[in-house]
Design an enzyme around this catalytic site. Structure first.
Site, PDB file in Angstrom:
ATOM      1  N   HIS A  30      -4.055   6.922   0.961  1.00  0.00           N
ATOM      2  CA  HIS A  30      -4.199   5.610   0.326  1.00  0.00           C
ATOM      3  C   HIS A  30      -5.631   5.156   0.558  1.00  0.00           C
ATOM      4  O   HIS A  30      -6.152   5.238   1.674  1.00  0.00           O
ATOM      5  CB  HIS A  30      -3.197   4.634   0.941  1.00  0.00           C
ATOM      6  CG  HIS A  30      -3.547   3.204   0.700  1.00  0.00           C
ATOM      7  ND1 HIS A  30      -3.770   2.710  -0.549  1.00  0.00           N
ATOM      8  CD2 HIS A  30      -3.728   2.161   1.556  1.00  0.00           C
ATOM      9  CE1 HIS A  30      -4.082   1.426  -0.468  1.00  0.00           C
ATOM     10  NE2 HIS A  30      -4.064   1.072   0.804  1.00  0.00           N
TER      11      HIS A  30
ATOM     12  N   CYS B 246       0.814  -1.230   0.000  1.00  0.00           N
ATOM     13  CA  CYS B 246       0.000   0.000   0.000  1.00  0.00           C
ATOM     14  C   CYS B 246       0.843   1.273   0.000  1.00  0.00           C
ATOM     15  O   CYS B 246       0.430   2.299  -0.524  1.00  0.00           O
ATOM     16  CB  CYS B 246      -0.916   0.026   1.215  1.00  0.00           C
ATOM     17  SG  CYS B 246      -1.890  -1.457   1.333  1.00  0.00           S
TER      18      CYS B 246
ATOM     19  N   ASN C 221      -9.897  -0.785  -3.122  1.00  0.00           N
ATOM     20  CA  ASN C 221      -8.505  -0.574  -2.714  1.00  0.00           C
ATOM     21  C   ASN C 221      -7.598  -1.148  -3.810  1.00  0.00           C
ATOM     22  O   ASN C 221      -7.591  -2.353  -4.032  1.00  0.00           O
ATOM     23  CB  ASN C 221      -8.286  -1.294  -1.373  1.00  0.00           C
ATOM     24  CG  ASN C 221      -6.864  -1.172  -0.848  1.00  0.00           C
ATOM     25  OD1 ASN C 221      -5.954  -0.756  -1.568  1.00  0.00           O
ATOM     26  ND2 ASN C 221      -6.671  -1.553   0.404  1.00  0.00           N
TER      27      ASN C 221
HETATM   28  O1  UT7 Z   1      -4.748  -1.415   2.208  1.00  0.00           O
HETATM   29  C1  UT7 Z   1      -4.066  -2.160   3.138  1.00  0.00           C
HETATM   30  C2  UT7 Z   1      -4.418  -1.791   4.510  1.00  0.00           C
HETATM   31  N1  UT7 Z   1      -5.687  -2.384   4.850  1.00  0.00           N
HETATM   32  C3  UT7 Z   1      -6.490  -1.769   5.671  1.00  0.00           C
HETATM   33  O2  UT7 Z   1      -6.209  -0.677   6.092  1.00  0.00           O
HETATM   34  C4  UT7 Z   1      -7.761  -2.479   6.055  1.00  0.00           C
HETATM   35  C5  UT7 Z   1      -8.113  -2.179   7.464  1.00  0.00           C
HETATM   36  N2  UT7 Z   1      -9.270  -2.946   7.940  1.00  0.00           N
HETATM   37  C6  UT7 Z   1     -10.511  -2.756   7.442  1.00  0.00           C
HETATM   38  O3  UT7 Z   1     -10.716  -1.954   6.543  1.00  0.00           O
HETATM   39  C7  UT7 Z   1     -11.645  -3.515   8.101  1.00  0.00           C
HETATM   40  O4  UT7 Z   1     -11.144  -4.209   9.224  1.00  0.00           O
HETATM   41  C8  UT7 Z   1     -12.349  -4.524   7.148  1.00  0.00           C
HETATM   42  C9  UT7 Z   1     -13.157  -3.755   6.117  1.00  0.00           C
HETATM   43  C10 UT7 Z   1     -11.330  -5.399   6.476  1.00  0.00           C
HETATM   44  C11 UT7 Z   1     -13.320  -5.405   7.923  1.00  0.00           C
HETATM   45  O5  UT7 Z   1     -14.248  -4.616   8.611  1.00  0.00           O
HETATM   46  P1  UT7 Z   1     -14.505  -4.859  10.166  1.00  0.00           P
HETATM   47  O6  UT7 Z   1     -15.519  -3.877  10.553  1.00  0.00           O
HETATM   48  O7  UT7 Z   1     -13.192  -4.789  10.860  1.00  0.00           O
HETATM   49  O8  UT7 Z   1     -15.132  -6.302  10.182  1.00  0.00           O
HETATM   50  P2  UT7 Z   1     -14.607  -7.630  10.912  1.00  0.00           P
HETATM   51  O9  UT7 Z   1     -13.432  -8.183  10.203  1.00  0.00           O
HETATM   52  O10 UT7 Z   1     -14.472  -7.368  12.377  1.00  0.00           O
HETATM   53  O11 UT7 Z   1     -15.830  -8.598  10.707  1.00  0.00           O
HETATM   54  C12 UT7 Z   1     -17.103  -8.335  11.290  1.00  0.00           C
HETATM   55  C13 UT7 Z   1     -18.091  -9.402  10.844  1.00  0.00           C
HETATM   56  C14 UT7 Z   1     -17.573 -10.821  11.030  1.00  0.00           C
HETATM   57  O12 UT7 Z   1     -18.668 -11.638  11.369  1.00  0.00           O
HETATM   58  P3  UT7 Z   1     -18.927 -12.032  12.905  1.00  0.00           P
HETATM   59  O13 UT7 Z   1     -17.688 -12.768  13.349  1.00  0.00           O
HETATM   60  O14 UT7 Z   1     -19.144 -10.765  13.627  1.00  0.00           O
HETATM   61  O15 UT7 Z   1     -20.148 -12.902  12.823  1.00  0.00           O
HETATM   62  C15 UT7 Z   1     -17.096 -11.198   9.649  1.00  0.00           C
HETATM   63  O16 UT7 Z   1     -17.125 -12.590   9.425  1.00  0.00           O
HETATM   64  O17 UT7 Z   1     -18.352  -9.251   9.450  1.00  0.00           O
HETATM   65  C16 UT7 Z   1     -18.112 -10.509   8.790  1.00  0.00           C
HETATM   66  N3  UT7 Z   1     -17.625 -10.216   7.450  1.00  0.00           N
HETATM   67  C17 UT7 Z   1     -18.426 -10.015   6.400  1.00  0.00           C
HETATM   68  N4  UT7 Z   1     -19.768 -10.055   6.274  1.00  0.00           N
HETATM   69  C18 UT7 Z   1     -20.293  -9.788   5.065  1.00  0.00           C
HETATM   70  C19 UT7 Z   1     -16.347 -10.090   7.041  1.00  0.00           C
HETATM   71  N5  UT7 Z   1     -16.313  -9.787   5.737  1.00  0.00           N
HETATM   72  C20 UT7 Z   1     -17.592  -9.750   5.311  1.00  0.00           C
HETATM   73  C21 UT7 Z   1     -18.191  -9.498   4.073  1.00  0.00           C
HETATM   74  N6  UT7 Z   1     -19.536  -9.524   3.992  1.00  0.00           N
HETATM   75  N7  UT7 Z   1     -17.462  -9.203   2.967  1.00  0.00           N
END
Ligand code: UT7
Length: 356
Positions: free
Chosen positions: A283, A116, A313
């Site tokens: 980014h 990134c 992204n």
């Molecule tokens: O560019 C490189 C640098 N990267 C970043 O800066 C990314 C930083 N992180 C993020 O942007 C966020 O953490 C994400 C967008 C990747 C994820 O969002 P989050 O709010 O942190 O979600 P999470 O990973 O805590 O997941 C929450 C829930 C989980 O379900 P449970 O365990 O609560 O039942 C996941 O399984 O959302 C679920 N989940 C999804 N549901 C529907 C994860 N991905 C998806 C999805 N659709 N695509």
């Protein structure tokens, strides 16, 4: 000492639009979840077997070269940032040289593996080469074809929905005008959490290809991580070990602190204030991260540019694509103070401050 300015910008996005609803047909996800957590509405995917990371980069580069008012033969160095190269090796730098038809060999081509923050690292290197007098016109490119390597099953949804394909390019050029160009770049890295956002296999962590020649040695690597194997195996395919992995919340928490920190560093270096920034181009990792950074720095909506909604992204390509688009839309004018900032895998992060 010379100064380096951005003489031309170019971008290329593949035609194919993939919406959140399209993804929800192949995995358990929804438009609502993706928009709420990331801000992304759609992304672009390159044409399979027709487009590659390098061909997209060539299209963006050609535009940047034209806009800089130079020819491809004037380019004396190429810096290519990508995590999704055409080949394991050689790197995309030489492939881009070939694709552009640059036949002279008095040119160097360097590949950057900083994900990134790859474009910021590339820009900083270009700046040093220009300042030292070594080169006059450096082509700096970020290009990614993520769609070739994502897990389109529900297992991979947390990562897959975020990424898109595209390329952005800039001509970094020598200038004698001290009031214009790159004022400061700051780079950081911390390898402590390398595996928190990584693509692990296949790789040398997997051990030896030929155990008959040499017994595997236990080097004491972290046993909680399955690093996969050195070459593709059926087991790896079944377990999805050859896809990117990310501990999203961990990355998120660090990103929102490191962005403002490093932006503060370049401003301090240039003896300028946050209020002096005309345009911040973060980014494009997550709209929530960008909003958090904007709020933390007290910047207005017209001082921050985001386009993650349309492209997702695009890792190393996200900053040059956004930079180019902001300029094309007339949101960056000559003399404006532009700040570019990135955080990502490695972890590596950095910022660049420039007078456009
Ligand atoms: O560019 C490189 C640098 N990267 C970043 O800066 C990314 C930083 N992180 C993020 O942007 C966020 O953490 C994400 C967008 C990747 C994820 O969002 P989050 O709010 O942190 O979600 P999470 O990973 O805590 O997941 C929450 C829930 C989980 O379900 P449970 O365990 O609560 O039942 C996941 O399984 O959302 C679920 N989940 C999804 N549901 C529907 C994860 N991905 C998806 C999805 N659709 N695509």
């Amino acid at each position: 000492m010379y100064q380096s300015k951005i003489a031309g910008l170019g971008k290329y996005l593949p035609d194919r639009i993939v919406t959140n609803d399209d993804l929800s047909k192949v995995m358990e996800t929804s438009d609502e979840w993706i928009q709420e957590r990331t801000g992304i509405k759609e992304r672009r995917y390159a044409k399979k077997h027709e487009e590659t990371t390098t061909t997209m980069a060539a299209k963006a580069s050609t535009i940047a070269i034209d806009r800089a008012g130079i020819t491809k033969e004037d380019v004396d160095f190429i810096i290519f940032a990508t995590l999704s190269p055409d080949y394991y090796f050689p790197g995309c730098g030489v492939l881009l040289q070939r694709e552009l038809g640059i036949t002279k060999t008095e040119i160097g081509a360097l590949d950057i593996r900083n994900q990134c923050s790859g474009f910021i690292y590339a820009l900083s290197i270009a700046d040093q080469y220009i300042k030292s007098g070594m080169y006059k016109n450096i082509l700096v490119v970020g290009s990614e074809m993520h769609s070739m390597g994502l897990d389109f099953s529900t297992r991979g949804r947390a990562v897959t929905v975020i990424f898109g394909d595209g390329a952005g390019a800039a001509i970094v050029q020598r200038t004698d005008n001290k009031d214009q160009g790159i004022l400061s770049t700051k780079l950081h890295s911390d390898g402590t959490y390398a595996e928190k956002l990584a693509f692990l296999a296949p790789g040398s962590h997997g051990g030896y290809h030929n155990d008959q020649l040499e017994e595997p040695v236990d080097y004491g690597f972290d046993k909680s991580i399955d690093y996969g194997e050195i070459f593709f195996t059926e087991k790896m395919l079944n377990e999805g070990k050859y896809y990117p992995r990310m501990e999203g919340q961990f990355v998120f928490k660090l990103a929102v602190t490191k962005f403002p920190e490093v932006i503060g560093e370049v401003l301090e270096d240039a003896k300028l204030e946050t209020s002096d920034i005309n345009m911040l181009i973060p980014h494009q990792a997550n709209l929530r991260i960008a909003s958090f950074v904007q709020k933390r720095l007290g910047l207005g909506d017209d001082q921050v540019f985001n386009n993650i909604q349309k492209y997702g992204n695009t890792t190393a390509a996200s900053i040059p694509i956004a930079f180019c688009e902001a300029w094309e839309e007339g949101k960056i004018k000559e003399g404006d103070l532009v700040c570019l900032a990135a955080f990502g895998s490695g972890f590596t992060w950095g910022a660049a401050l420039l007078r456009f």
